[in-house]
Design a protein around this motif. Structure first.
Motif, PDB file in Angstrom:
ATOM      1  N   ASP A 101      47.203  51.282  38.223  1.00 41.96           N
ATOM      2  CA  ASP A 101      47.010  51.506  39.652  1.00 41.96           C
ATOM      3  C   ASP A 101      45.538  51.641  39.998  1.00 41.96           C
ATOM      4  N   ALA A 102      44.797  52.333  39.162  1.00 42.54           N
ATOM      5  CA  ALA A 102      43.363  52.504  39.409  1.00 42.54           C
ATOM      6  C   ALA A 102      42.652  51.156  39.378  1.00 42.54           C
ATOM      7  N   VAL A 103      42.971  50.338  38.399  1.00 39.53           N
ATOM      8  CA  VAL A 103      42.357  49.012  38.305  1.00 39.53           C
ATOM      9  C   VAL A 103      42.714  48.172  39.524  1.00 39.53           C
ATOM     10  N   LEU A 104      43.983  48.191  39.928  1.00 41.76           N
ATOM     11  CA  LEU A 104      44.410  47.404  41.088  1.00 41.76           C
ATOM     12  C   LEU A 104      43.708  47.850  42.364  1.00 41.76           C
ATOM     13  N   ARG A 105      43.568  49.145  42.537  1.00 42.87           N
ATOM     14  CA  ARG A 105      42.885  49.646  43.741  1.00 42.87           C
ATOM     15  C   ARG A 105      41.432  49.195  43.783  1.00 42.87           C
ATOM     16  N   VAL A 106      40.751  49.235  42.645  1.00 41.72           N
ATOM     17  CA  VAL A 106      39.352  48.820  42.615  1.00 41.72           C
ATOM     18  C   VAL A 106      39.237  47.316  42.845  1.00 41.72           C
ATOM     19  N   ILE A 107      40.106  46.532  42.212  1.00 39.83           N
ATOM     20  CA  ILE A 107      40.061  45.079  42.412  1.00 39.83           C
ATOM     21  C   ILE A 107      40.345  44.730  43.869  1.00 39.83           C
ATOM     22  N   ALA A 108      41.271  45.443  44.491  1.00 40.87           N
ATOM     23  CA  ALA A 108      41.604  45.170  45.888  1.00 40.87           C
ATOM     24  C   ALA A 108      40.426  45.458  46.817  1.00 40.87           C
ATOM     25  N   MET A 109      39.505  46.308  46.388  1.00 39.78           N
ATOM     26  CA  MET A 109      38.346  46.637  47.226  1.00 39.78           C
ATOM     27  C   MET A 109      37.185  45.657  47.031  1.00 39.78           C
ATOM     28  N   LEU A 110      37.268  44.785  46.037  1.00 38.64           N
ATOM     29  CA  LEU A 110      36.195  43.814  45.816  1.00 38.64           C
ATOM     30  C   LEU A 110      36.132  42.817  46.971  1.00 38.64           C
ATOM     31  N   PRO A 111      34.956  42.262  47.234  1.00 33.94           N
ATOM     32  CA  PRO A 111      34.856  41.206  48.248  1.00 33.94           C
ATOM     33  C   PRO A 111      35.740  40.012  47.864  1.00 33.94           C
ATOM     34  N   PRO A 112      36.177  39.236  48.839  1.00 35.61           N
ATOM     35  CA  PRO A 112      37.131  38.143  48.588  1.00 35.61           C
ATOM     36  C   PRO A 112      36.696  37.150  47.507  1.00 35.61           C
ATOM     37  N   ARG A 143      29.153  32.953  37.897  1.00 32.65           N
ATOM     38  CA  ARG A 143      28.736  33.995  36.959  1.00 32.65           C
ATOM     39  C   ARG A 143      28.222  35.232  37.687  1.00 32.65           C
ATOM     40  N   THR A 144      27.517  35.020  38.785  1.00 36.43           N
ATOM     41  CA  THR A 144      27.019  36.148  39.570  1.00 36.43           C
ATOM     42  C   THR A 144      28.172  36.949  40.163  1.00 36.43           C
ATOM     43  N   HIS A 145      29.157  36.250  40.754  1.00 34.38           N
ATOM     44  CA  HIS A 145      30.323  36.948  41.302  1.00 34.38           C
ATOM     45  C   HIS A 145      31.065  37.699  40.206  1.00 34.38           C
ATOM     46  N   LEU A 146      31.230  37.064  39.057  1.00 30.29           N
ATOM     47  CA  LEU A 146      31.931  37.689  37.938  1.00 30.29           C
ATOM     48  C   LEU A 146      31.161  38.907  37.443  1.00 30.29           C
ATOM     49  N   MET A 147      29.856  38.769  37.302  1.00 29.35           N
ATOM     50  CA  MET A 147      29.022  39.877  36.832  1.00 29.35           C
ATOM     51  C   MET A 147      29.084  41.054  37.805  1.00 29.35           C
ATOM     52  N   ARG A 148      28.989  40.784  39.081  1.00 29.86           N
ATOM     53  CA  ARG A 148      29.029  41.862  40.072  1.00 29.86           C
ATOM     54  C   ARG A 148      30.394  42.537  40.121  1.00 29.86           C
ATOM     55  N   ALA A 149      31.451  41.735  40.030  1.00 28.76           N
ATOM     56  CA  ALA A 149      32.795  42.313  40.042  1.00 28.76           C
ATOM     57  C   ALA A 149      33.006  43.198  38.821  1.00 28.76           C
ATOM     58  N   LEU A 150      32.612  42.715  37.658  1.00 29.65           N
ATOM     59  CA  LEU A 150      32.774  43.515  36.438  1.00 29.65           C
ATOM     60  C   LEU A 150      31.886  44.760  36.467  1.00 29.65           C
ATOM     61  N   ALA A 151      30.693  44.634  37.042  1.00 26.39           N
ATOM     62  CA  ALA A 151      29.818  45.806  37.164  1.00 26.39           C
ATOM     63  C   ALA A 151      30.461  46.855  38.066  1.00 26.39           C
ATOM     64  N   THR A 152      31.084  46.415  39.149  1.00 18.94           N
ATOM     65  CA  THR A 152      31.784  47.346  40.033  1.00 18.94           C
ATOM     66  C   THR A 152      32.923  48.023  39.291  1.00 18.94           C
ATOM     67  N   LEU A 153      33.697  47.217  38.564  1.00 16.52           N
ATOM     68  CA  LEU A 153      34.805  47.790  37.798  1.00 16.52           C
ATOM     69  C   LEU A 153      34.294  48.797  36.764  1.00 16.52           C
ATOM     70  N   GLN A 154      33.218  48.457  36.082  1.00 19.28           N
ATOM     71  CA  GLN A 154      32.677  49.351  35.059  1.00 19.28           C
ATOM     72  C   GLN A 154      32.091  50.622  35.652  1.00 19.28           C
ATOM     73  N   SER A 155      31.528  50.524  36.849  1.00 20.40           N
ATOM     74  CA  SER A 155      30.924  51.717  37.452  1.00 20.40           C
ATOM     75  C   SER A 155      31.976  52.675  38.010  1.00 20.40           C
ATOM     76  N   VAL A 156      33.125  52.140  38.404  1.00 15.74           N
ATOM     77  CA  VAL A 156      34.148  52.973  39.041  1.00 15.74           C
ATOM     78  C   VAL A 156      35.202  53.449  38.054  1.00 15.74           C
ATOM     79  N   LEU A 157      35.540  52.600  37.098  1.00 16.98           N
ATOM     80  CA  LEU A 157      36.620  52.912  36.173  1.00 16.98           C
ATOM     81  C   LEU A 157      36.087  53.468  34.860  1.00 16.98           C
ATOM     82  N   PRO A 158      36.884  54.249  34.154  1.00 22.68           N
ATOM     83  CA  PRO A 158      36.485  54.698  32.827  1.00 22.68           C
ATOM     84  C   PRO A 158      36.291  53.502  31.894  1.00 22.68           C
ATOM     85  N   THR A 164      35.912  42.960  29.434  1.00 27.01           N
ATOM     86  CA  THR A 164      35.315  41.807  30.106  1.00 27.01           C
ATOM     87  C   THR A 164      35.915  40.500  29.673  1.00 27.01           C
ATOM     88  N   GLY A 165      36.385  40.386  28.451  1.00 21.30           N
ATOM     89  CA  GLY A 165      36.959  39.115  27.998  1.00 21.30           C
ATOM     90  C   GLY A 165      35.926  38.033  27.796  1.00 21.30           C
TER      91      GLY A 165
END
Length: 166
Positions: A101-112, A143-158, A164-165
């Motif tokens: 649920d935490a991951v889904l909530r953070v992903i849902a908040m990412l820009p489109p 790559r920029t979108h992917l990097m920013r999205a993963l950075a957001t996920l890493q900053s918010v989630l444990p 990253t895969g």
């Protein structure tokens, strides 16, 4: 393959795919329906392509991104329970459910666009070059979108929740 055969064989997958991209099952159904109406009108040309489903998926992503631009709507997180039918099942343990649920909530908040890149990379398992082709942009942009999205996920989630895969 006729249009009707294509739709009957792939409709479930296309709606699930659109749901992963939009994080809103109702919007996914609307976008899929709009795209399939346009596909039907062009089916004679689309059916001759090497990968008609990939083309339709590209149309779904583009429709979602232009829908977001047209409406300039703010992203509203969708409850994880709504998306549970589109996600892989996990054992019914509260800690795992809370993590998902935490991951889904953070992903849902990412820009489109970041959401679309995350869905294409990790749900569809496409390479960066394929995503760039699908979105009509350069690989460095993906790559920029992917990097920013993963950075957001890493900053918010444990740290234990983020993989990253790459």
């Amino acid at each position: 393959m006729t249009f009707e055969e294509f739709v009957s064989a792939r409709i479930g997958h296309l709606v699930r795919y659109a749901t992963v991209v939009t994080w809103d099952p109702h919007l996914a159904e609307d976008i899929t329906q709009n795209v399939l109406v346009r596909v039907q009108a062009r089916w004679s040309r689309i059916s001759r392509m090497d990968a008609p489903e990939l083309y339709v998926k590209r149309m779904l992503v583009n429709e979602f991104l232009s829908w977001r631009r047209r409406r300039a709507a703010r992203s509203i997180p969708v409850p994880a329970e709504t998306l549970s039918g589109f996600l892989p099942a996990t054992p019914d343990q509260s800690a795992q459910r809370d993590d998902r649920d935490a991951v889904l909530r953070v992903i849902a908040m990412l820009p489109p666009r970041q959401r679309a890149v995350i869905a294409l990379r990790f749900y569809e398992d496409l390479a960066v070059e394929q995503i760039a082709d699908m979105l009509g942009c350069r690989t460095v942009t993906v790559r920029t979108h992917l990097m920013r999205a993963l950075a957001t996920l890493q900053s918010v989630l444990p740290a234990a929740l983020v993989t990253t895969g790459e």
